[in-house]
Design an enzyme around this catalytic site. Structure first.
Site, PDB file in Angstrom:
ATOM      1  N   HIS A  32       0.071  -0.968  -0.016  1.00  0.00           N
ATOM      2  CA  HIS A  32       0.285   0.168  -0.014  1.00  0.00           C
ATOM      3  C   HIS A  32       1.242   1.531   0.132  1.00  0.00           C
ATOM      4  O   HIS A  32       1.892   1.245   0.439  1.00  0.00           O
ATOM      5  CB  HIS A  32      -1.082  -0.251   1.531  1.00  0.00           C
ATOM      6  CG  HIS A  32      -0.125  -0.241   2.481  1.00  0.00           C
ATOM      7  ND1 HIS A  32       0.710  -0.553   3.211  1.00  0.00           N
ATOM      8  CD2 HIS A  32       0.218   1.468   3.435  1.00  0.00           C
ATOM      9  CE1 HIS A  32       0.947  -0.364   4.127  1.00  0.00           C
ATOM     10  NE2 HIS A  32       1.153   0.873   4.276  1.00  0.00           N
ATOM     11  N   ASP A  47       0.844   4.753   2.040  1.00  0.00           N
ATOM     12  CA  ASP A  47      -0.671   5.596   2.655  1.00  0.00           C
ATOM     13  C   ASP A  47      -1.195   6.437   2.961  1.00  0.00           C
ATOM     14  O   ASP A  47      -0.528   7.859   1.863  1.00  0.00           O
ATOM     15  CB  ASP A  47       0.798   6.339   4.262  1.00  0.00           C
ATOM     16  CG  ASP A  47       1.318   4.815   5.078  1.00  0.00           C
ATOM     17  OD1 ASP A  47       1.066   3.667   4.841  1.00  0.00           O
ATOM     18  OD2 ASP A  47       2.410   5.488   5.117  1.00  0.00           O
ATOM     19  N   HIS A  94       5.035   0.372   0.085  1.00  0.00           N
ATOM     20  CA  HIS A  94       5.459  -0.080   0.991  1.00  0.00           C
ATOM     21  C   HIS A  94       4.895  -1.306   1.212  1.00  0.00           C
ATOM     22  O   HIS A  94       3.333  -1.314   1.767  1.00  0.00           O
ATOM     23  CB  HIS A  94       5.965   0.616   2.073  1.00  0.00           C
ATOM     24  CG  HIS A  94       4.969   1.740   3.047  1.00  0.00           C
ATOM     25  ND1 HIS A  94       4.558   2.686   2.847  1.00  0.00           N
ATOM     26  CD2 HIS A  94       4.330   0.815   4.025  1.00  0.00           C
ATOM     27  CE1 HIS A  94       3.288   2.812   3.039  1.00  0.00           C
ATOM     28  NE2 HIS A  94       4.005   1.679   4.443  1.00  0.00           N
ATOM     29  N   ARG A 127       5.588   6.248  13.870  1.00  0.00           N
ATOM     30  CA  ARG A 127       5.578   6.834  12.898  1.00  0.00           C
ATOM     31  C   ARG A 127       5.083   8.469  13.062  1.00  0.00           C
ATOM     32  O   ARG A 127       3.708   8.660  13.435  1.00  0.00           O
ATOM     33  CB  ARG A 127       4.558   5.933  11.482  1.00  0.00           C
ATOM     34  CG  ARG A 127       4.764   6.307  10.683  1.00  0.00           C
ATOM     35  CD  ARG A 127       2.886   5.402   9.910  1.00  0.00           C
ATOM     36  NE  ARG A 127       2.665   6.280   9.514  1.00  0.00           N
ATOM     37  CZ  ARG A 127       1.023   5.135   8.675  1.00  0.00           C
ATOM     38  NH1 ARG A 127       1.309   4.498   8.726  1.00  0.00           N
ATOM     39  NH2 ARG A 127       0.546   6.348   8.556  1.00  0.00           N
TER      40      ARG A 127
HETATM   41  C1  SIN Z   1       3.034   1.503   7.925  1.00  0.00           C
HETATM   42  O1  SIN Z   1       2.532   0.747   6.851  1.00  0.00           O
HETATM   43  O2  SIN Z   1       2.961   2.287   7.860  1.00  0.00           O
HETATM   44  C2  SIN Z   1       4.095   0.115   8.489  1.00  0.00           C
HETATM   45  C3  SIN Z   1       5.298   0.033   8.068  1.00  0.00           C
HETATM   46  C4  SIN Z   1       6.329  -0.972   8.906  1.00  0.00           C
HETATM   47  O3  SIN Z   1       5.431  -1.085  10.042  1.00  0.00           O
HETATM   48  O4  SIN Z   1       6.919  -1.138   8.481  1.00  0.00           O
END
Ligand code: SIN
Length: 297
Positions: A114, A116, A273, A288
């Site tokens: 995906h 974000d 990612h 994050r």
């Molecule tokens: C995410 O998708 O924002 C998290 C990515 C991760 O935990 O590596």
């Protein structure tokens, strides 16, 4: 032979005055060394880091002992912070989202490809993830270049996609009916919330002109894209599935192996990612912060 061999638009630049750059793959991702994010990044160094970020789509730093305040200060060097309405924040800072998995939990957050916030009409520019606790093995994150995905399509499909737009949504991922079973909902628990706020649908070009690089990038993703604008879900599925399989080809990707205090910063408009869920019975905790972006054209 229906795939074009792609060469990067420019050779990867690794020589800089204030940083050392080690690419992870031809298509996407580079580790940056010689930086202490905790101190606040000086202007010249920040401008070189921005250049690598623009060219490689995702950048990584090792051994950064950042307090939550220093994490916020680094994010603010990139723009205004966008508070995610679905992720549980840390106890001390509502603008830092937790990406957490406890040993007893089965599902992870972000465990499929995906980008974000594509469900927002003005999607976030990028996210900065700090590794607070990592498993002994597993828990890597995969990244894919949406420049490489677009550039390696046939000219014919590129031309078709150039004229299309797509609808993205948060409803099916974060809304009231996001989970197939009660067991799944219980496992996610309080890590995600506010399903009543999952009302966003957005309409974006399928191929964007990237606001930083000016390069064309594919802008659909498996988690949030619902259909092409003007097409039904059923009509859209075969072409979307083809694009997803193509975009995730190994040569378009890199894989980042986390250590405690590693930092990743990715560009949501240039990459996808996927957090690999291969560390059952162990804990993983990331912090994050997401930085606001601009409308896409
Ligand atoms: C995410 O998708 O924002 C998290 C990515 C991760 O935990 O590596």
């Amino acid at each position: 032979m229906n795939e074009k061999q792609i060469t990067p638009a420019n050779p990867i630049q690794t020589s800089y005055e204030t940083i050392e750059v080690r690419p992870l793959s031809q298509a996407v991702g580079a580790e940056i060394h010689g930086v202490d994010l905790a101190k606040g990044v000086p202007a010249k160094q920040l401008s070189e880091i921005r250049q690598v970020f623009r060219d490689q789509g995702v950048i990584f730093f090792r051994d950064q002992k950042l307090t939550e305040e220093q994490h916020i200060a680094f994010a603010e060097q990139w723009g205004k912070i966008n508070v995610n309405r679905f992720f549980k924040p840390t106890d001390t800072h509502p603008i830092i989202a937790e990406v957490r998995k406890e040993p007893y939990q089965k599902t992870n957050i972000g465990g499929s490809w995906h980008t974000d916030h594509s469900y927002d009409q003005i999607p976030a520019m990028g996210s900065i993830l700090v590794a607070r606790e990592v498993p002994d093995y597993g828990g890597d994150t995969l990244f894919a270049s949406m420049y490489a995905a677009y550039e390696s399509l046939s000219d014919g499909l590129q031309q078709t996609l150039d004229g299309l737009r797509a609808i993205h949504s948060s409803r099916h991922s974060f809304g009231t009916y996001a989970y197939a079973t009660q067991e799944e909902a219980d496992d996610v628990g309080t890590r995600l919330g506010n399903p009543q706020q999952a009302t966003q649908d957005a309409n974006h070009p399928v191929v964007i002109r990237h606001p930083l690089s000016g390069r064309k990038a594919l802008y659909v993703n498996p988690d949030f894209t619902v259909r092409f604008d003007g097409w039904t879900v059923e009509e859209s599925k075969p072409l979307l599935d083809h694009l997803y399989e193509h975009a995730a080809r190994p040569e378009h990707t890199c894989r980042f192996q986390w250590r405690k205090n590693s930092v990743a910063m990715w560009d949501n408009r240039a990459t996808w990612h996927c957090a690999v869920n291969d560390y059952q019975g162990q804990a993983r905790l990331m912090h994050r912060i997401t930085v606001e972006g601009v409308a896409l054209e």
